[in-house]
Design a protein around this motif. Structure first.
Motif: not given
Lengths: 974, 415, 202, 88
Positions: A804-830
């Motif tokens: 899991a950690l490997h893939v998560w880190d890879a996604l954040l890295a791969a998305g850095s140019s698109e400024a991918v941002r981790p979001f939490g439960v509250e944002a998901q609710r909105v």
């Protein structure tokens, strides 16, 4: 009261003197002393004040059978409340004080209550103080008058371990019969656990000596054999707090609770000696003979200098001989009986030889105190008849009275185990008439009192218990339970009435003889009602010294034999158990996804979700909570966001009946679902109420993979297992919840980011909306589902937890140019609210069906069967009781209502807000509300927000955002 | 020292009469028979006599007065329910409670202490707010308070609950109270007795007779003989299913034990009543200084009042999570009652398909607090053969109509 | 790519005891394993040349240290107890197999040993392990509130216990047990396998 | 603590099990009346006595049937739904 010269078998270690204080006064004792024995050795006669009248009290049982000896101890930086002095070992530096006094034990200002006792009859507090106006004042007074110790509210949690243990035979009580039983069971090959509440085994074998040492010597030999026996585990200072189903017994040691599962149980708990009732029978100096003998032989303490023995059995005569043996002057032996039995008479001769007067058919009519508040003299009267003493009597100067008038068997564990008792008139006590399988009893608790008889009894029962465990016939057959009984150990009515009262029946609760007559006069004439009205037996010692006399008194008042009175239920605890012992370490399991540390590093602010913790949002330096969440929302709407959804329930189902099974448990249709596609699933209960939802994907013809809500995953997996069994379906269910990690990469740029990491063709044509694909992400085997919960192009990525950690880190890295941002439960609710998606359990309640929730689209009524379908057919015909609607505040700038605020229509309550948020995307306050059908049919309503103000809302069709759903379908990549 | 206690000191003979007449014989017929001599049955008897002039009534009890759940509950009284039906009903009950001691001239130690229902999750906060709003709408004094206010009110409490269930806030209900439970039964019993109603203890129901049509009550068979009557009120909590089966009636009621335990007396330190749904704890301190503690229902059906150790273990653990300083406080006794549960956590009250048979059941874990209002409404219903307006939402047929009341949300842990 | 133990976060600030400790725990999550169930599961495992135990809740260890544990009647856990799990990895890659349903096993797995291991169990689990440690027993029970699978395993005169649980409970179970073990003068011990987990193995 | 014997896992403390309620035959949804259906959905046979119940051994997920006297909490027998008798 003084310490005596050393004697063989004493429990104290004179080489280890200990210093302590009592009520601020310095005292000394020895290792092996209890608080009670140490106080006695120091001549401290008054050790506490009574609960109600604050009368001075001294030692009574020296066995924790009364609550005179309850104290408060300060030791090693802790204040320990309600300490049982009789059984608490003295430690160096203890600071001991009496409980519930005002101005100290000696001059307790509350002792004036004693002189007011005439105003305070039984149940007086029911009869006054209840004017509405004054009750609160009175109550405050009462609350402060009652209670024992004062707590230190700053003391820390005490964590004690708990332990499970297993034994073939558990023997409770290591007196003569218990020792014999343990040895006999162990000799017959059983693994034995032997427990005794005292610091040493031996019981009355060591303290009730009758001026001789023969029994004690034999007892010591038994103890030695037990100590050496490889199959016997001896636990001292340990009491059995209660018996629970299937021979499950809670043992309480000074440091921990041990939960024993025994295959057989032997109750050898003996009997509680019972007090005689006469005027002022509570004066310090008056105690149970067994209590005095404990002081004499365990702690080498003389409780007094000159004693009068009040008895009705041989044990009293024996106690007199013990007194002489230890150099205490015996004024006389007073026997309630007109003609003592043979055993008593033999002992009487030995007393006679030493010039001790024995008077029969007499009683103590009253006792009186000296200036020190302790016993100074008693009046001995002829016993004219039960309860009544002659008018004139002879006064005897003594500083001690020892009462030996009978016993109450300690059978509460037997009763908890399901034993039946019958009253043995010849004994004046209850004895077991039938015992449950695997439960045995011996010794005084069964009415066997003679020393050698108890050994015989124990040996027999020990062998029987071993036989039971070994599934063989016992070699030793039962004999009469009252082995060698020559005279009755218990007097049927050791009670003397007195015009001036103060003849106490219950020392915990300050109950006098007349209180019982008065309670019965008021109609509380059954033992249970009597107990509740008088509170007899409800004090800290739970009736150990008072229940039997209460039954005798009631039987006399009702003119019925004691056996017709019945007894109150025997409930745990046998002795009180500290909360810390019961709690133990107290385990509360927590679950974590493999990403917990990663979230923390990203600044996650946690929220609880059942056993899980989930990031509510990720804190951003300099931004408030709301701004941080808004930022996460924007990221998903405009770029890409990544959320850990690993807490979702994840279940695989395989087998020929897999599709059929899902068609039955979900309201939708899955038989027609194409391999490589997913479909929303709504789960109902039999009454048609929504209980869960998720996404079901088809991996192969006979294999599906589906998700449940975080909170329900365990219970749903379990229930599906039951249904599979009940319907006898050819399927295999796999709970993969913790084994798969899952995250949702969502946002218009998610495809662009994911393309860089996966071997799966993400092109719309080959991986459409709601598609399911298997391949690799960052080199890890993964399952991808194109879901639309947040309403954007998005991929739910499921990978094995160890990657899991490997893939998560890879996604954040791969998305850095698109400024991918981790979001939490509250944002998901909105985000989901903007899409008008409901959350089961938040937007639905315990009565919400799919029709009310507007989920008709998710139920396929034309299927042959699904759980809840038949009830929906009923509900379809009925008007809806409530309905979920979307709303928008008229004034976008209005104060944000909160979830749970009421919907009003014409001032009447017409529903509630279930979800609400300020949508950054739509720049409006949007929400869901569960409202009455009338309101649902209308166009607007009001919401009462905090402070009682009301805001206007208009009913708005769902979804609020991207009604066409083009964004989540996202045909061509941006 | 109130003057009225003087007489006890001055009179040589104890000046108090019997609270309950001892009746040697059952009469052959009564205008009404109340099955169950607990708080509810006795309250109904009391109001039947006082408000409806019905006195030719027998209360029959298989054990002793108030010996069932009246004697086994943890005496918490509140009206902070979730549904309008619930709030109106329990609010009326609290109103009655407050005057009961004076009505009876018997001190019930009715003690208004304030009641905190703790919220440890945002979901719980939503429900608490919903309850508070509904309560306020119907004039009931409840407020959602935040963690800080909880800490201020209970400075000794660890509001992180040992770290694993931090308190986010609470529903504060000022009218929350406790009372001396046994005395309630005695007060109603004495009041009914003085008004001529007969209370028969040790009298067990063996059967309930209906007329030929089978649709109307005609009598009650007991171990002390047959009684003919045309009205029977059934208020027997855990025995309800057995009684209903005598008439061939079915109900959703299921029986689970509810356990409790009590500590030794300690000096007063806890004023309000504390309830935590997440930790399954409710606790209050009595006037004697004991802590009375309860948890949630036992997990499976059982018609017995046996005690279990694991109950005390988890309750103790959760108590210490909130109040670590209680480590050395000792538990003296544990006990249990049989809770007659319903699917929607609301009672089942009023008329039934059998004419003249009135049901007061489904009291689960919330029966004690309803004692006065159930007596009041059931006596009205029996006297007028018409459901009292306050109990219309609680009728037995609501289930077949799929019209359950939504109380469950509020009572996930009762009391 | 890197496989990560469910207990990896704990190891980041680990202090290890020596294997001489009175009671010790060793993270074995790194071992190669898989699970399967379904009508053909047993036959298929046999076809792979594995020793398949017949009675429910029993296990068998074959010559190259592959453990096959029968969980209940029809589910199996297969784990390479040695450092090299080729057999297991190989078998895992044969899925899908008709009539055999793969069960993903990402367990937190560890071994509990030392002379006082049983004392630790007596504080944390109500199952009487001492009474039967014949080496073929599989026990599914609850430990400090977590569902676990336990295989007692006799090594010379002492018994070791192999424990598996859902990875999401791993950290909680492990750190709770380690804490108690440390009170007993023991604790976690390192292992080669452990290192390779942290270093990562492909 | 009460012991319950799982047909596969043997006797365990009852805290290891989850109660699944009484076994209740479902009426045919297609032919039964609304009243019969709601009776099945909501009503229970609350009278004490020997009942056939669903029980699940939590750690292993094994579902089985138990015949239990709900007056005394005595378990008369337990067996797998397929009818395999448990050794008691």
């Amino acid at each position: 009261m003084r310490r005596l010269p050393p004697l063989s078998g004493e429990w104290i270690d004179r080489k280890q003197p200990l210093a302590f204080t009592f009520e601020g006064q310095s005292f000394s004792g020895y290792a092996g002393d209890t608080l009670s024995s140490a106080l006695a050795a120091n001549g401290q006669k008054i050790i506490g004040r009574s609960f109600k009248y604050h009368r001075p009290r001294g030692l009574l049982s020296v066995a924790n059978h009364d609550s005179n000896a309850i104290m408060q101890v300060q030791h090693l930086g802790r204040v320990i409340p309600n300490v049982r002095a009789d059984v608490t070992p003295l430690e160096d530096g203890m600071r001991v004080t009496a409980v519930n006094t005002r101005g100290g034990l000696a001059r307790d200002s509350l002792q004036l209550l004693d002189s007011l006792s005439g105003f305070l009859p039984v149940g007086f507090y029911y009869k006054a103080f209840h004017s509405k106006r004054f009750f609160p004042k009175w109550e405050r007074l009462f609350r402060n008058l009652t209670g024992l110790s004062k707590l230190d509210l700053n003391s820390s949690r005490r964590r004690t371990p708990k332990r499970y243990a297993f034994a073939d035979v558990l023997v409770i009580g290591a007196g003569p019969s218990g020792l014999a039983a343990a040895l006999s069971a162990a000799d017959s090959g059983a693994e034995v656990m032997l427990v005794d509440e005292n610091a040493w085994p031996g019981g009355s074998g060591l303290y009730a000596r009758g001026g001789q040492d023969a029994d004690a010597r034999q007892t010591l030999q038994l103890m030695e054999r037990v100590r050496k026996h490889t199959r016997i585990q001896l636990l001292c200072s340990t009491y059995a707090a209660g018996y629970y189903a299937d021979h499950w017994v809670a043992l309480v040691t000074p440091t921990e609770m041990v939960k024993v599962r025994a295959r057989a149980l032997i109750i050898a708990q003996g009997a509680f000696e019972q007090p005689a009732v006469f005027r002022n029978n509570d004066l310090p100096g008056i105690m149970l003979a067994s209590g005095a003998q404990r002081l004499l032989h365990r702690y080498a303490v003389a409780p007094c200098d000159r004693v009068l023995i009040l008895t009705a059995n041989p044990q009293g005569y024996a106690a007199a001989l013990d007194a002489l043996e230890r150099g205490i002057d015996v004024a006389a032996v007073i026997d309630l009986r007109t003609s003592p039995g043979p055993a008593s008479s033999q002992l009487a001769e030995r007393l006679d030889a030493r010039g001790i007067p024995v008077r029969t058919g007499a009683t103590i009519g009253s006792a009186s105190a000296g200036r020190d508040g302790c016993l100074r003299s008693v009046v001995v009267n002829t016993r004219v008849q039960d309860e009544v003493a002659s008018v004139t009597g002879e006064s005897v100067q003594v500083d001690g009275v020892w009462m030996s008038v009978g016993f109450a068997p300690a059978h509460s564990l037997l009763l908890q185990a399901g034993a039946r008792l019958q009253f043995e008139t010849a004994l004046g006590q209850y004895v077991p008439s039938s015992l449950p399988a695997g439960v045995f009893a011996c010794g005084k608790v069964t009415g066997v009192y003679g020393f050698t008889s108890r050994l015989t009894d124990g040996t027999r029962v020990g062998e029987q218990a071993a036989a039971y465990v070994q599934r063989r016939a016992p070699k030793l057959r039962s004999t009469a339970s009252t082995l060698g009984l020559t005279e009755m150990p218990s007097h049927p009515y050791p009670i003397a009435s007195h015009a001036k009262g103060k003849n106490f029946v219950d020392f915990d609760e300050d109950l006098q003889l007349k209180d019982f007559a008065n309670a019965v006069q008021e109609g509380f004439d059954s033992i249970e009602l009597l107990k509740r009205y008088t509170t007899v037996g409800m004090g800290p010692s739970q009736g150990k010294h008072s229940n039997l006399n209460a039954m005798r008194i009631l039987s006399k008042l009702r003119g019925e034999p004691v056996e017709r009175i019945g007894a109150t239920t025997a409930r745990p605890m046998f002795h009180p158990v500290p909360l810390s012992h019961l709690a133990g370490r107290s385990f509360s399991p927590e679950r974590a996804t493999p990403l917990a540390k990663a979230h923390e590093a990203l600044g996650a602010v946690w929220m609880l979700a059942g056993q899980w913790k989930r990031p509510e949002y990720y804190a951003v330096a300099g931004l408030a909570r709301a701004q941080a969440i808004e930022g996460e929302v924007r990221a998903v709407r405009t770029g890409a966001g990544l959320i850990d959804v690993g807490t979702l329930g994840k279940i695989e189902i395989h087998g020929p009946d897999a599709a059929e099974f899902l068609d039955r448990v979900y309201a939708g249709r899955y038989g027609t679902l194409k391999v490589g596609m997913t479909r929303y699933g709504l789960m109902l209960d039999e009454s048609g109420v929504i209980i869960d939802d998720g996404v079901i994907g088809r991996l192969a013809d006979e294999s599906f993979y589906f998700t449940t809500t975080t909170g329900n995953s365990a219970s749903i997996y379990r229930e599906l297992g039951r249904l599979a069994t009940q319907w006898n379906m050819k399927i295999g269910l796999v709970n993969a919840t913790g084994h798969y990690a899952a995250f949702n990469l969502a946002g218009p740029l998610s495809r662009r980011i994911l393309t860089r990491l996966t071997n799966i063709d993400l092109a719309q044509a080959s991986f459409p909306f709601l598609g399911l694909r298997e391949g690799t992400v960052a080199g890890v085997p993964a399952r991808l589902m194109r879901v639309g919960f947040v309403g954007e192009l998005g991929y739910e990525i499921h990978v094995p937890a160890d990657s899991a950690l490997h893939v998560w880190d890879a996604l954040l890295a791969a998305g850095s140019s698109e400024a991918v941002r981790p979001f939490g439960v509250e944002a998901q609710r909105v985000l989901r609210l903007e899409k008008g998606h409901l959350i089961v359990g938040q937007d639905t309640d315990g009565l919400t069906d799919p029709l009310q929730a507007g989920c008709e689209w998710a139920i396929k009524m034309d299927k042959p069967f699904f759980i809840g379908q038949r009830s929906l057919k009923v509900l379809e015909k009925k008007p809806k009781r409530q309905q979920l609607v979307g709303f928008q505040l008229v004034a976008p700038g209005a104060t944000l209502p909160k979830e749970g605020h009421l919907v009003l229509s014409g001032g009447e309550m017409a529903g509630r807000v279930t979800s609400v948020t300020r949508s950054p995307t739509l720049n409006a306050v949007i929400g869901l509300a569960m409202v009455t059908p009338a309101v649902a049919a209308s166009t607007a309503f009001r919401i009462r927000i905090d402070g009682g103000r009301e805001v206007d809302a208009t009913i708005t069709p769902l979804p609020f955002y991207d009604a066409a759903g083009t964004r989540q379908k996202m045909v061509e990549a941006p | 020292m109130p003057w009225r206690l003087l007489k006890f000191a001055l009179k040589s003979k104890h000046p108090e009469p019997r609270m309950f007449t001892a009746h040697s014989e059952l009469k052959e017929s009564y205008d009404a028979v109340i099955i169950g001599g607990g708080g509810h049955g006795l309250a109904a008897a009391y109001y039947l006599a006082r408000d409806h002039g019905l006195t030719n009534v027998a209360v029959i009890e298989k054990g002793y007065l108030g010996g069932g759940n009246t004697a086994r509950n943890t005496t918490i009284i509140r009206s902070n329910y979730l549904t309008p039906e619930g709030v109106r009903f329990y609010d009326e009950s609290v109103r009655l409670w407050q005057d009961l001691s004076e009505d009876f001239d018997l001190n019930l130690f009715y003690s208004t202490r304030g009641h905190y229902t703790l919220a440890h999750t945002d979901a719980a906060m939503r429900t608490m707010r919903w309850r508070a709003e509904v309560n306020k709408h119907f004039g009931v004094n409840s407020e959602l308070v935040d963690a800080q206010s909880v800490q201020q009110a209970l400075p000794m409490m660890d509001i992180t609950c040992a770290g694993h269930a931090p308190i986010l806030g609470a529903l504060y209900h000022a009218p929350g109270a406790i009372a001396r439970h046994d005395a309630v039964a005695w007060g109603y019993g004495r009041g009914a007795d003085r008004r001529g109603i007969e209370i028969h203890q040790q009298t067990e129901v063996l059967g309930i007779e209906t007329d030929a049509s089978g649709s109307r009550v005609s009598g009650v068979l007991t171990n002390r003989g047959r009684i003919s009557t045309r009205k029977v009120l059934c208020a027997v909590a855990g025995s309800t299913p057995r009684l209903l089966s005598m008439l061939g009636l079915r109900s959703p009621i299921y029986i689970h034990p509810l356990q409790a335990m009590v500590s030794e007396p300690i000096k007063p330190w806890l004023d309000p009543i504390i309830v935590s749904g997440s930790l399954h704890v409710y606790v209050s301190q009595t006037a004697r200084g004991e802590l009375v503690m309860g948890a949630s229902l036992d997990p499976y059906e059982l018609h017995s009042t046996r005690s279990t150790l694991d109950f005390t273990e988890s309750l103790a653990a959760h108590m210490l999570d909130m109040f670590p300083f209680l480590s050395d406080v000792k538990v003296v006794r544990q006990w249990a009652g049989m809770a007659d549960m319903t699917p929607d956590f609301a009672p089942i009250m009023g008329m039934t398909p059998i004419e003249g048979f009135y049901l007061d059941a489904g009291w689960g874990t919330w029966g004690f607090k309803a004692t006065p209002v159930s007596g009041k409404t059931m006596s009205y219903t029996l006297a007028n053969d018409r459901n009292h307006p306050l109990i219309e939402g609680f009728s037995l047929d609501r289930f077949s109509r799929y019209e359950l009341t939504g109380e469950k949300g509020a009572a996930s842990v009762g009391h | 790519m890197t496989r990560r133990s469910p207990l990896a976060d704990w190891h980041l600030q680990a202090t290890y005891r020596s294997a001489e400790a009175p009671v010790w725990l060793q993270d074995c999550s790194w071992r190669q394993r898989f699970g399967c169930k379904g009508p053909q599961a047993s036959t298929w495992l046999e076809s792979l040349g594995l020793t398949v135990p017949q009675p429910a809740n029993s296990c068998a260890m074959d010559t190259n240290d592959v453990l096959v544990a029968r969980l209940g009647a029809t589910e199996f856990l297969v784990e390479a107890m040695g450092l090299h799990g080729q057999t297991v990895v190989g078998a895992r890659e044969r899925f899908p197999v008709p009539g055999v349903y793969p069960v993903i096993r990402q367990d937190a797995a560890f071994t509990l040993g030392g002379p006082r291991a049983n004392d630790l169990l007596l504080e944390t689990c109500s199952y009487p392990f001492a009474s039967d440690a014949n080496g073929t027993l599989v026990v599914m029970t609850s430990m400090v509130g977590v569902g676990v699978t336990v295989v007692p395993h006799r090594v010379r005169d002492t018994t070791r216990f192999h424990v598996w649980c859902d990875p999401s409970f791993g950290l909680y179970l492990w750190s709770t047990l380690v804490e108690i073990a440390e009170e007993m003068g023991g604790g976690a011990i390192a292992s080669d396998g452990l290192k390779s987990t942290l270093r990562g193995e492909s | 603590m009460k012991l319950l014997t799982c047909p596969l896992n043997g006797p365990r403390p009852i805290s290891e099990f989850v109660y699944g309620g009484e076994v209740r035959p479902m009426p045919d949804p297609d032919t039964c009346t609304d009243a019969e259906w709601s009776d099945y959905v909501f009503n229970r046979s609350g009278v004490a006595g020997v009942k056939r119940e669903w029980w699940c051994h939590g750690p292993s997920g094994v579902w089985f049937l138990a015949e239990r006297d709900t007056t005394t909490d005595t378990i008369l027998r337990t067996y797998l739904a397929s009818g395999v008798e448990a050794s008691r």
